[in-house]
Every structure is written in structure tokens, then in C-alpha cells.
Design an enzyme around this catalytic site. Structure first.
Site, mmCIF file in Angstrom:
data_model
loop_
_atom_site.group_PDB
_atom_site.id
_atom_site.type_symbol
_atom_site.label_atom_id
_atom_site.label_comp_id
_atom_site.label_asym_id
_atom_site.label_seq_id
_atom_site.Cartn_x
_atom_site.Cartn_y
_atom_site.Cartn_z
ATOM 1 C CD1 TRP A 63 35.289 38.414 36.011
ATOM 2 C CD2 TRP A 63 34.333 40.134 36.700
ATOM 3 N NE1 TRP A 63 34.436 38.687 35.009
ATOM 4 C CE2 TRP A 63 33.713 39.970 35.455
ATOM 5 C CE3 TRP A 63 33.709 41.436 37.399
ATOM 6 C CZ2 TRP A 63 32.792 40.709 34.987
ATOM 7 C CZ3 TRP A 63 32.981 42.327 36.884
ATOM 8 C CH2 TRP A 63 32.452 41.866 35.490
ATOM 9 C CG ASP A 66 39.494 39.959 38.356
ATOM 10 O OD1 ASP A 66 40.132 41.176 37.831
ATOM 11 O OD2 ASP A 66 38.991 39.220 37.650
ATOM 12 N N GLY A 215 40.110 32.795 32.134
ATOM 13 C CA GLY A 215 40.683 33.923 32.505
ATOM 14 C C GLY A 215 41.414 34.763 31.173
ATOM 15 C CG ASP A 217 38.114 36.537 28.949
ATOM 16 O OD1 ASP A 217 38.744 35.868 29.889
ATOM 17 O OD2 ASP A 217 37.245 37.430 29.196
ATOM 18 C CD GLU A 453 41.382 45.384 31.455
ATOM 19 O OE1 GLU A 453 40.815 44.045 31.291
ATOM 20 O OE2 GLU A 453 41.119 46.462 30.867
#
Length: 498
Positions: A63, A66, A215, A217, A453
Site C-alpha cells: 500500500w 503505508d 487514507g 476510508d 492497526e
């Protein structure tokens, strides 16, 4: 793709050294009381041989933003591998300058992630499991690479900032490899694409044409603009994200259907930007704040190149001037003085989206931000909408907002990458005390959550994927400021990857 067992927590043994070796060359076992070695183990475990996946299960490809964050952390372990991370991503750049938000690994089955190569059809169809494009795909007119499958969307432009930081980790080695000289033209084309092709509002700012490009989302900022979009039928796609993630943490089926519709429409229009009526077109403050920060980094890269040899394509002053123009446009178009935050602007209605989002705080990254604006942002960050210093990290969305959800993707949870951006921005504007507290919160929260995350903004409990690459990488970057860091780094082989 066979999932690699999660690494980086508890007493898991780490066998891979940064150079790709194993056994005696590795850094030894990972201990629960050695969280920064554990963070390094996460990055080693997510390394594919050419780049780093965000997560072995949920996100099995490369990504865009990322990888920029990963490179920022990797530079402390192996500057060479950090360079390679960025080079692999930039190698998939399109002819029009865009850096795609996903570069697909041909070794991963197409069904492992949706939307996959068969959906985007950027390079043409090469058959299941193949990345060999025909050059006649949906991205052909925009210059999609013929032999690498990618998406057609983009993500926030952190890349020039990452390249500068990676160079500074070992300037001599970077110069020997010609790292900056090779990436600079690609970064120049990337910024030109954003400032020209994506100035859809005509006001000097880059626009996004899909929520995924922000980014962030699933932010409630997109609820209004998305409400106009007819969702793709639920039976027309399979959500692979739900095979690995808790549905309570993920976007709803209705939102996902709208994401798919927007992406399909953009694909079917040949990924064209100009002359197309986009169903979704928004000026996002975080995207533009990172573009400003990266233009400032480009000025420093250009200065480095000019000092080392022939003058680069653009003088440092040209990048500084562009950063200043972008900052002026950002304040003029997106600043809400009454609310003390930057708003997104819906270009279909030409009206601001009246939500408090962490994206609206990230313009602290811009060094030329007026002092009164920077002061108001610091007050907003400390106030009732975000409560920095009182809560573990910084919520992605207004704690008092109509759509606040402490567990659902970008609708409230706190993220480590936005905390890293805010920590940097606060220091830029002299708020070192708040930045120090945020840094400590990142270091504590990353390790305690298993390098999650994201986390519950009220409790710091980990949510989403674990052993997440940018969480580990950015924790390493902040940890590297400690005096004890060189001793810890010395446990790693000096050579790095070849």
C-alpha cells in the site's frame, strides 16, 4: 498466499535478520519486555522480499502511504531496505505521475483481497494469478505500467518526506546508490499530477475522487458526499476484508457498495481526472497538508542534489514557493476560524463538510501556517472534541460527533500514523510539551496493543489487525530518539539487506 504466523509479541523467536538471513545472524529471541525489538520483528515478519505488507492477512499487498510510513521506521534498522521499500513503490508509478494506492503481489491469489487486479484491470488481463499486463487495460491512457498490476486510485503524498528522512539515516550510502537522484524525478511527477491533474476545484488544492484516496476510508466526513452514490449490488462482489476482520470494526455493506461503485465508474472512465463529472470529489485537508510537507521536503532534496552535482529539475526555491501557495490555498479554502479546524470541501456542492476530523488537525505539518491558525488547532486538539493528553491517543473523529463509533474503522478509533503526524506538527509549531506527551502515548500504546492497526480512543484497547506494519515502524521512529537506541540497534547485523 500462506499466512505467516504473527510475530513480535510474547516470547516468539525471531529467525530472520534484516539482511534476510537466519540463525546466528539474527537478533535473537523476542522478549515481552523488549517492545522495540518486537516492533522490528513485526517489520521483518511482514517483509515479502521486496516490500512490506501492512498485515499478512487483511492487507497482503503493498500500500502506498503505508510503505512511506514503513520506510520511515525501517531506516533505523536498515537504510538500504527503507530505500528499497520506496523504490519498489515508485517503480509502479503511472505515466501521468500518479503513485497507485495498491501494488499487487503476483504471488498472492487474486481472491485474497477485494478489489483485486481483476477489478482494477489497470494493465490488462493476464489471467488469474498473473501480473503480466497487455498494456491495453483500463489504465492504458493514463500510462499504467504494462507488466505490474495496480489499483488506479492514489493515497496521501507522504513519499517525499519519507525519502528525505531515509536519505538522512545514512547520507553516504544514499549518495553512493544515487537514491535521491533516482527518486526525485518520480516524486516531481507525482506532485505535478496532484497539483495539476487533481486541482478539480480550480482553487490550487489537490482533490480526491474516492474515500480510499484520503487514507481515512470510512470517515464520517464522507457520509454526505457518499449519500449521492448508488451502491453496487451486494451480490456483485465479495468482501474479503470480512474474512479476516470483525464486521463491527469494518465499513458497512452499504458504504462498501458505494466504494465499489465509485471505483468502477473511475475505472470505466479510463481513470481520467479532467473532463469527467466525478460522483465524489473532495478537497481533503490531510492530503493537502502532506503535499505541503512533502514539497518542503522536496526543497531539501533539491538542495542536497544541487550540492552534490548537476542542478535538479526544480530549484529548492520553486518547491518552497509551491508549498507557500498550497498553504495559502489551504487556509483560504478549508480553514473554519469559528470552529478552529480545517474542513473538507465537497466540490460537488462547493460547501464545507461540517465535521471535526483528525484530518482537519494535520495542517500543523505546514511550517508556513499562520501562528493564529496553529494556535487555534492546538486549542481544538486539547478541547472537548479530541481531548489530547486526557485520552490515550487522538480520536480519528469528533468524540462528541453524531457518528462517533469507538470501534468502527476511522469513525472514532485512534490511529498511530495520525498521532505521528500530529506529534511532528506540534513540534513544528513549538508545542513540545504536547508533542512529548503524544510521543509517550504512541510508544506505550503501540507495544501494549500488540502493534494494533488502531485502538479504542477511550481505553487504548487494540482493534483491527495486530502486528500492523506502520504502527511498528512509527513506534520505532519515535523510540529512536532515546539515547539508549543505538545500543539496541547494535544488536542487529550492520550490513542490512542486499
Amino acid at each position: 498466499m500462506t499466512a505467516v504466523p504473527a510475530r513480535g509479541r510474547g516470547a516468539t523467536a525471531l529467525s530472520a535478520a534484516p539482511g534476510g538471513g537466519s540463525g546466528a545472524g539474527g537478533p535473537g529471541p523476542v522478549r515481552a519486555d523488549d517492545p522495540w525489538r518486537a516492533a522490528a520483528a513485526v517489520l521483518l515478519g511482514n517483509w515479502t522480499g521486496s516490500s512490506t505488507v501492512p498485515s499478512r492477512t487483511l492487507y497482503p499487498h503493498q500500500w502506498s502511504w503505508d510503505s512511506a510510513f514503513v520506510a520511515i521506521g525501517l531506516r533505523h534498522l536498515s537504510p538500504r531496505r527503507a530505500q528499497r521499500e520506496l523504490e519498489m513503490l515508485l517503480g509502479a508509478q503511472w505515466g501521468d505521475g500518479r503513485i497507485p494506492h495498491i501494488v499487487f503481489n503476483p504471488a498472492v491469489p487474486h481472491a485474497a483481497y477485494f478489489p483485486g487486479p481483476d477489478f482494477w484491470r489497470s494493465a490488462g488481463s493476464g489471467g488469474a494469478g498473473s501480473s503480466a499486463g497487455t498494456g491495453t487495460g483500463a489504465g492504458a491512457r493514463a500510462g499504467a505500467p504494462a507488466h505490474t498490476q495496480t489499483s488506479g486510485l492514489v493515497q496521501p503524498p507522504v513519499h517525499a518526506l519519507a525519502a528525505l528522512l531515509v536519505h538522512r539515516a545514512d547520507p553516504a550510502a544514499s549518495a553512493r546508490r544515487g537514491f535521491l537522484a533516482r527518486v526525485y524525478p518520480r516524486l516531481l511527477a507525482w506532485h505535478r499530477y496532484l497539483t495539476e491533474d487533481r486541482d478539480l476545484g480550480g482553487g490550487g488544492l489537490a482533490a480526491i475522487v474516492h474515500p480510499w484516496e484520503s487514507g481515512m476510508d470510512n470517515s464520517p466526513c464522507w457520509d454526505g458526499p457518499l449519500a449521492r452514490i448508488e451502491p453496487a449490488p451486494a451480490a456483485s462482489f465479495h468482501r474479503a476484508d470480512l474474512d479476516h476482520g470483525d464486521p463491527a470494526d469494518r465499513p458497512t455493506d452499504l458504504d462498501y457498495g458505494r466504494y465499489v461503485r465509485l471505483a468502477a465508474d473511475y475505472r470505466d472512465a479510463g481513470y481520467a481526472d479532467a473532463g469527467v463529472r466525478h460522483g465524489f470529489a473532495v478537497e481533503d485537508p490531510c492530503v493537502n497538508a502532506l503535499l505541503i510537507a512533502s514539497e518542503e521536503a522536496m526543497a531539501e532534496i533539491a538542495a542536497e542534489l544541487a550540492a552534490a552535482g548537476p542542478a535538479p529539475a526544480a530549484a529548492p526555491g520553486a518547491h518552497r514557493e509551491r508549498a507557500a501557495r498550497l498553504t495559502e490555498a489551504l487556509v483560504a479554502r478549508l480553514w473554519d476560524a469559528g470552529a478552529g479546524i480545517f474542513r473538507c470541501r465537497d466540490l460537488r456542492t462547493d460547501r464545507p463538510v461540517e465535521e471535526y476530523s483528525v484530518a482537519g488537525l494535520t495542517p500543523l505539518l505546514a511550517s508556513g501556517l499562520p501562528p493564529a491558525v496553529a494556535g487555534a488547532l492546538r486549542n481544538t486538539l486539547a478541547g472537548e472534541h479530541f481531548r489530547v493528553g486526557e485520552l490515550p491517543l487522538v480520536a480519528s473523529y469528533d468524540l462528541k460527533g453524531r457518528a462517533f463509533d469507538r470501534t468502527r474503522y476511522w469513525r472514532g478509533p485512534a490511529w498511530f500514523n495520525t498521532a505521528w503526524l500530529l506529534e511532528r506538527g506540534l513540534r513544528r509549531h513549538g508545542a513540545d510539551g504536547t508533542a512529548d506527551a503524544l510521543r509517550r502515548a504512541v510508544l506505550t500504546g503501540a507495544a501494549a496493543s500488540g502493534f494494533a492497526e488502531y485502538v479504542d480512543p477511550l481505553t487504548g484497547t487494540g482493534r483491527g489487525a495486530r502486528d500492523f506494519s506502520w504502527t511498528a515502524a512509527l513506534a520505532l521512529d519515535l523510540a529512536a530518539r532515546d539515547a539508549a537506541w543505538p545500543a539496541a540497534r547494535g544488536a542487529w547485523p550492520a550490513a542490512g539487506p542486499r
